[in-house]
Structure formats: structure tokens, C-alpha cells
Motif scaffolding. Structure first.
Motif, PDB file in Angstrom:
ATOM      1  N   HIS A   1      -2.907 -17.926   7.323  1.00  0.00           N
ATOM      2  CA  HIS A   1      -3.340 -16.648   7.896  1.00  0.00           C
ATOM      3  C   HIS A   1      -2.912 -15.472   7.015  1.00  0.00           C
ATOM      4  O   HIS A   1      -3.662 -14.499   6.857  1.00  0.00           O
ATOM      5  CB  HIS A   1      -2.772 -16.491   9.306  1.00  0.00           C
ATOM      6  N   LEU A   2      -1.714 -15.558   6.445  1.00  0.00           N
ATOM      7  CA  LEU A   2      -1.254 -14.479   5.575  1.00  0.00           C
ATOM      8  C   LEU A   2      -2.108 -14.386   4.317  1.00  0.00           C
ATOM      9  O   LEU A   2      -2.427 -13.285   3.855  1.00  0.00           O
ATOM     10  CB  LEU A   2       0.213 -14.689   5.196  1.00  0.00           C
ATOM     11  N   ASN A   3      -2.482 -15.523   3.761  1.00  0.00           N
ATOM     12  CA  ASN A   3      -3.347 -15.505   2.579  1.00  0.00           C
ATOM     13  C   ASN A   3      -4.664 -14.798   2.882  1.00  0.00           C
ATOM     14  O   ASN A   3      -5.196 -14.058   2.051  1.00  0.00           O
ATOM     15  CB  ASN A   3      -3.617 -16.928   2.092  1.00  0.00           C
ATOM     16  N   ALA A   4      -5.187 -15.026   4.091  1.00  0.00           N
ATOM     17  CA  ALA A   4      -6.429 -14.354   4.492  1.00  0.00           C
ATOM     18  C   ALA A   4      -6.214 -12.849   4.605  1.00  0.00           C
ATOM     19  O   ALA A   4      -7.082 -12.053   4.223  1.00  0.00           O
ATOM     20  CB  ALA A   4      -6.922 -14.926   5.821  1.00  0.00           C
ATOM     21  N   CYS A   5      -5.048 -12.456   5.120  1.00  0.00           N
ATOM     22  CA  CYS A   5      -4.744 -11.024   5.239  1.00  0.00           C
ATOM     23  C   CYS A   5      -4.558 -10.382   3.869  1.00  0.00           C
ATOM     24  O   CYS A   5      -4.964  -9.241   3.641  1.00  0.00           O
ATOM     25  CB  CYS A   5      -3.476 -10.823   6.072  1.00  0.00           C
ATOM     26  N   LEU A   6      -3.947 -11.117   2.954  1.00  0.00           N
ATOM     27  CA  LEU A   6      -3.637 -10.554   1.644  1.00  0.00           C
ATOM     28  C   LEU A   6      -4.891 -10.185   0.857  1.00  0.00           C
ATOM     29  O   LEU A   6      -4.877  -9.235   0.069  1.00  0.00           O
ATOM     30  CB  LEU A   6      -2.792 -11.542   0.833  1.00  0.00           C
ATOM     31  N   VAL A   7      -5.962 -10.943   1.051  1.00  0.00           N
ATOM     32  CA  VAL A   7      -7.163 -10.704   0.251  1.00  0.00           C
ATOM     33  C   VAL A   7      -8.099  -9.682   0.890  1.00  0.00           C
ATOM     34  O   VAL A   7      -9.160  -9.388   0.340  1.00  0.00           O
ATOM     35  CB  VAL A   7      -7.936 -12.022   0.007  1.00  0.00           C
ATOM     36  N   ARG A   8      -7.722  -9.130   2.031  1.00  0.00           N
ATOM     37  CA  ARG A   8      -8.553  -8.099   2.657  1.00  0.00           C
ATOM     38  C   ARG A   8      -8.647  -6.887   1.744  1.00  0.00           C
ATOM     39  O   ARG A   8      -7.661  -6.443   1.167  1.00  0.00           O
ATOM     40  CB  ARG A   8      -7.976  -7.661   4.001  1.00  0.00           C
ATOM     41  N   GLN A   9      -9.827  -6.347   1.627  1.00  0.00           N
ATOM     42  CA  GLN A   9     -10.029  -5.193   0.757  1.00  0.00           C
ATOM     43  C   GLN A   9      -9.622  -3.886   1.429  1.00  0.00           C
ATOM     44  O   GLN A   9      -9.233  -2.939   0.764  1.00  0.00           O
ATOM     45  CB  GLN A   9     -11.510  -5.112   0.334  1.00  0.00           C
ATOM     46  N   GLU A  10      -9.730  -3.832   2.753  1.00  0.00           N
ATOM     47  CA  GLU A  10      -9.407  -2.607   3.481  1.00  0.00           C
ATOM     48  C   GLU A  10      -8.109  -2.812   4.256  1.00  0.00           C
ATOM     49  O   GLU A  10      -8.103  -3.378   5.344  1.00  0.00           O
ATOM     50  CB  GLU A  10     -10.546  -2.238   4.438  1.00  0.00           C
ATOM     51  N   THR A  11      -7.028  -2.378   3.673  1.00  0.00           N
ATOM     52  CA  THR A  11      -5.722  -2.503   4.307  1.00  0.00           C
ATOM     53  C   THR A  11      -5.033  -1.149   4.268  1.00  0.00           C
ATOM     54  O   THR A  11      -4.828  -0.585   3.190  1.00  0.00           O
ATOM     55  CB  THR A  11      -4.849  -3.548   3.577  1.00  0.00           C
ATOM     56  N   SER A  12      -4.683  -0.638   5.425  1.00  0.00           N
ATOM     57  CA  SER A  12      -4.013   0.658   5.482  1.00  0.00           C
ATOM     58  C   SER A  12      -2.583   0.526   4.969  1.00  0.00           C
ATOM     59  O   SER A  12      -2.042  -0.579   4.851  1.00  0.00           O
ATOM     60  CB  SER A  12      -4.002   1.180   6.919  1.00  0.00           C
ATOM     61  N   ASP A  13      -1.963   1.667   4.666  1.00  0.00           N
ATOM     62  CA  ASP A  13      -0.572   1.650   4.212  1.00  0.00           C
ATOM     63  C   ASP A  13       0.333   1.033   5.271  1.00  0.00           C
ATOM     64  O   ASP A  13       1.265   0.286   4.955  1.00  0.00           O
ATOM     65  CB  ASP A  13      -0.106   3.072   3.896  1.00  0.00           C
ATOM     66  N   ARG A  14       0.049   1.343   6.523  1.00  0.00           N
ATOM     67  CA  ARG A  14       0.851   0.792   7.622  1.00  0.00           C
ATOM     68  C   ARG A  14       0.736  -0.726   7.668  1.00  0.00           C
ATOM     69  O   ARG A  14       1.733  -1.440   7.806  1.00  0.00           O
ATOM     70  CB  ARG A  14       0.382   1.410   8.940  1.00  0.00           C
ATOM     71  N   GLU A  15      -0.495  -1.233   7.556  1.00  0.00           N
ATOM     72  CA  GLU A  15      -0.706  -2.679   7.574  1.00  0.00           C
ATOM     73  C   GLU A  15      -0.032  -3.342   6.383  1.00  0.00           C
ATOM     74  O   GLU A  15       0.553  -4.422   6.512  1.00  0.00           O
ATOM     75  CB  GLU A  15      -2.207  -2.986   7.557  1.00  0.00           C
ATOM     76  N   PHE A  16      -0.103  -2.696   5.236  1.00  0.00           N
ATOM     77  CA  PHE A  16       0.481  -3.290   4.039  1.00  0.00           C
ATOM     78  C   PHE A  16       1.999  -3.399   4.164  1.00  0.00           C
ATOM     79  O   PHE A  16       2.598  -4.399   3.748  1.00  0.00           O
ATOM     80  CB  PHE A  16       0.112  -2.474   2.801  1.00  0.00           C
ATOM     81  N   LYS A  17       2.631  -2.381   4.735  1.00  0.00           N
ATOM     82  CA  LYS A  17       4.080  -2.437   4.934  1.00  0.00           C
ATOM     83  C   LYS A  17       4.454  -3.561   5.901  1.00  0.00           C
ATOM     84  O   LYS A  17       5.444  -4.275   5.697  1.00  0.00           O
ATOM     85  CB  LYS A  17       4.593  -1.093   5.453  1.00  0.00           C
ATOM     86  N   LEU A  18       3.660  -3.711   6.961  1.00  0.00           N
ATOM     87  CA  LEU A  18       3.910  -4.792   7.911  1.00  0.00           C
ATOM     88  C   LEU A  18       3.735  -6.153   7.241  1.00  0.00           C
ATOM     89  O   LEU A  18       4.551  -7.067   7.428  1.00  0.00           O
ATOM     90  CB  LEU A  18       2.972  -4.672   9.111  1.00  0.00           C
ATOM     91  N   LEU A  19       2.678  -6.283   6.453  1.00  0.00           N
ATOM     92  CA  LEU A  19       2.452  -7.537   5.731  1.00  0.00           C
ATOM     93  C   LEU A  19       3.615  -7.846   4.789  1.00  0.00           C
ATOM     94  O   LEU A  19       4.055  -8.995   4.681  1.00  0.00           O
ATOM     95  CB  LEU A  19       1.151  -7.451   4.931  1.00  0.00           C
ATOM     96  N   SER A  20       4.108  -6.824   4.118  1.00  0.00           N
ATOM     97  CA  SER A  20       5.215  -7.021   3.183  1.00  0.00           C
ATOM     98  C   SER A  20       6.458  -7.528   3.906  1.00  0.00           C
ATOM     99  O   SER A  20       7.175  -8.405   3.403  1.00  0.00           O
ATOM    100  CB  SER A  20       5.529  -5.713   2.447  1.00  0.00           C
ATOM    101  N   ARG A  21       6.720  -6.978   5.089  1.00  0.00           N
ATOM    102  CA  ARG A  21       7.887  -7.422   5.858  1.00  0.00           C
ATOM    103  C   ARG A  21       7.709  -8.857   6.351  1.00  0.00           C
ATOM    104  O   ARG A  21       8.657  -9.648   6.344  1.00  0.00           O
ATOM    105  CB  ARG A  21       8.113  -6.479   7.036  1.00  0.00           C
ATOM    106  N   ILE A  22       6.495  -9.180   6.785  1.00  0.00           N
ATOM    107  CA  ILE A  22       6.225 -10.545   7.250  1.00  0.00           C
ATOM    108  C   ILE A  22       6.368 -11.531   6.096  1.00  0.00           C
ATOM    109  O   ILE A  22       7.006 -12.582   6.220  1.00  0.00           O
ATOM    110  CB  ILE A  22       4.815 -10.629   7.868  1.00  0.00           C
ATOM    111  N   VAL A  23       5.775 -11.182   4.960  1.00  0.00           N
ATOM    112  CA  VAL A  23       5.867 -12.042   3.776  1.00  0.00           C
ATOM    113  C   VAL A  23       7.325 -12.257   3.390  1.00  0.00           C
ATOM    114  O   VAL A  23       7.748 -13.368   3.058  1.00  0.00           O
ATOM    115  CB  VAL A  23       5.082 -11.421   2.601  1.00  0.00           C
TER     116      VAL A  23
END
Length: 263
Positions: free
Chosen positions: A43-65
Motif C-alpha cells: 500500500h505504501l508503494n502505491a502511495c509513493l508513486v502518486r503524482q498529486e501528494t500534498s505537503d501534509r500527506e508527504f510528511k505523514l507518508l515520511s513518518r509512516i515509512v
């Protein structure tokens, strides 16, 4: 059609829930099973390749990763997609995500990042020459530089460790005495306090000794404000509080590091 800000909020909500869940598991000392890790990875790999990711989403993804990658590397589960994704990012996002990663990366993961000039991008962020100096990017570069040092200590790359030390100490001096950004330095050091708090349990003797000495070097920089000196001191205090002893102080490594560049 919903506005983009609304769609972003909908996407952020499950990421926030997952972040909270992972924090709860971490604080309860509960590890994810291998099957669950593989599901999260997919699921994270799918999120990582999204082209439209807000700064907020990216920070959350970074913490999850950051949180799940600990289990990946401890279990020796490869994650080539993450390394490839990080090298594809712009400088600021690369610094943010790398700075969040735990200090358990293996050389195979780190090598492509170094080949894609991660170290250069860190130095570029620490010594930004543009007129519109980005305080946030400096803090991200400080975090990423600190994290890179810890990774290199783990890999016993003394030459590159010293380069990182010199860059950080020199940049802090410049920020305080030339750019007059003492408050930004304090903000960055407090982020290092957070990093040490989350990583100290995994430190061995050489990481402990190195971080302790680095904090002392920063504290002794001329021109540092009193509150910023306290922030530097906090690095050492948090280190002592959470360090569990590792394998004993590896003073030979640190002394060798210092000896290479003394006199």
C-alpha cells in the motif's frame, strides 16, 4: 467535483489513522508480523508513486515509512522501491524523507542515495546561497545530515563521517554569526533532540560517543544564544536518558575519527 483541498483531506485522514496506530504499536513494543509488513509495503508503494501528494500527506507518508522501515531492515526485507522513490524526489522532499528514516539502513539501500548526490544536496541545504534563504530547508538539511552521519558511523565510513561533522558545525557557525539565524538553529537542534530520542535505544557505543561529542562541539560554537546552547545540551541529556548501553563505548572508532583530522 470536490475541491482539491477537500480531496487531500480525505486522503490524509487514513494516513493519520495509520500513523497513530503505528505510534501506539511502537510505544507498546508490538512488532508487525511479516505478512502485515508486506501488506503495508504494498500500500505504501502505491502511495509513493502518486503524482498529486500534498505537503501534509508527504510528511505523514515520511513518518509512516520511518516507522515501518525499522521492521523491514531488521527483518532483512528489501525495499528497493523506497530507495528508488527517494532518489526521484526534489531536494527538499528528499531531505525530509531521508531525515525521517531510522538508523538501520544497510549499505545496499544507502549506496544509490549517495550515488545520486544525497551528501551534496545536504551540503547545499546547509549552505544555501540564494537570497531567499529557506529556513525550513536548512532544518531539513540539518536533520538529513545528522541522519547520514549516524548511518555512516554504522557503516564505519570514517572519511565521510568527518565530512558530515565539518559541514554541520560550519553551517551552524555560519547561521549564528553570519546569517544571524540563531532561532532557526535552535529549531533545528530541537529536531535533532527528537531524532536522538527515537534512535538512542538502537545506538551502540560509537554512536553514543559520536553524538555526545558533536553536541559538545555545537554547544561551544561562539555566538550561540543561551537558549540555543540549552537545545544543544538537551541532545546530550536525551542521549543519556534513552541510551541503553549498546555493546559498550567504542572509543577507538571516535578517537580514530578525531585523530584523522587533528593537528
Amino acid at each position: 467535483m470536490f475541491p482539491s483541498s477537500y480531496r487531500s483531506g480525505l486522503r490524509s485522514y487514513p494516513l493519520e489513522l495509520l500513523t497513530t496506530l503505528l505510534i501506539d504499536l511502537d510505544e507498546s513494543n508490538v512488532a508487525l508480523k511479516t505478512e502485515a509488513l508486506n501488506d503495508v509495503k504494498e500500500h505504501l508503494n502505491a502511495c509513493l508513486v502518486r503524482q498529486e501528494t500534498s505537503d501534509r500527506e508527504f510528511k505523514l507518508l515520511s513518518r509512516i515509512v520511518s516507522r515501518v522501515s525499522v521492521d523491514f531492515f531488521i527483518e532483512s526485507i528489501p525495499w528497493e522501491e523506497l530507495s528508488s522513490f527517494i532518489v526521484s524526489l526534489n531536494d527538499k522532499k528528499m531531505l525530509l524523507m531521508f531525515g525521517e528514516l531510522p538508523t538501520v539502513l544497510d549499505e545496499g539501500f544507502l549506496k544509490p542515495l549517495l550515488e545520486k548526490d544525497l551528501a551534496f544536496k545536504i551540503v547545499k541545504g546547509l549552505f544555501h546561497q540564494n537570497r531567499d534563504f529557506d529556513d525550513e530547508e536548512w532544518c531539513l538539511a540539518l536533520e538529513a545530515g545528522f541522519n547520514l552521519m549516524l548511518q555512516l558511523i554504522n557503516l564505519e565510513r570514517k572519511d565521510l563521517v568527518w565530512d558530515s561533522v565539518y559541514a554541520i558545525v560550519s553551517s551552524v557557525w555560519e547561521m549564528v554569526n553570519v546569517r544571524k539565524r540563531d532561532m532557526v538553529v535552535r529549531k533545528g537542534l530541537l529536531r535533532l533532540v527528537r531524532k536522538v530520542r527515537s534512535e538512542a535505544l538502537r545506538f551502540r557505543g560509537r554512536e553514543y560517543e559520536f553524538v555526545s561529542r558533536l553536541a559538545l562541539m555545537i554547544k561551544r560554537i561562539d555566538g550561540l544564544g543561551d537558549d540555543t546552547k540549552i537545545a544543544a545540551k538537551m541532545i546530550h541529556e536525551v542521549l543519556d536518558r534513552y541510551y541503553m548501553g549498546g555493546t559498550g563505548l567504542d572509543s577507538g572508532f571516535v578517537q580514530g575519527l578525531i585523530g584523522m583530522h587533528s593537528a
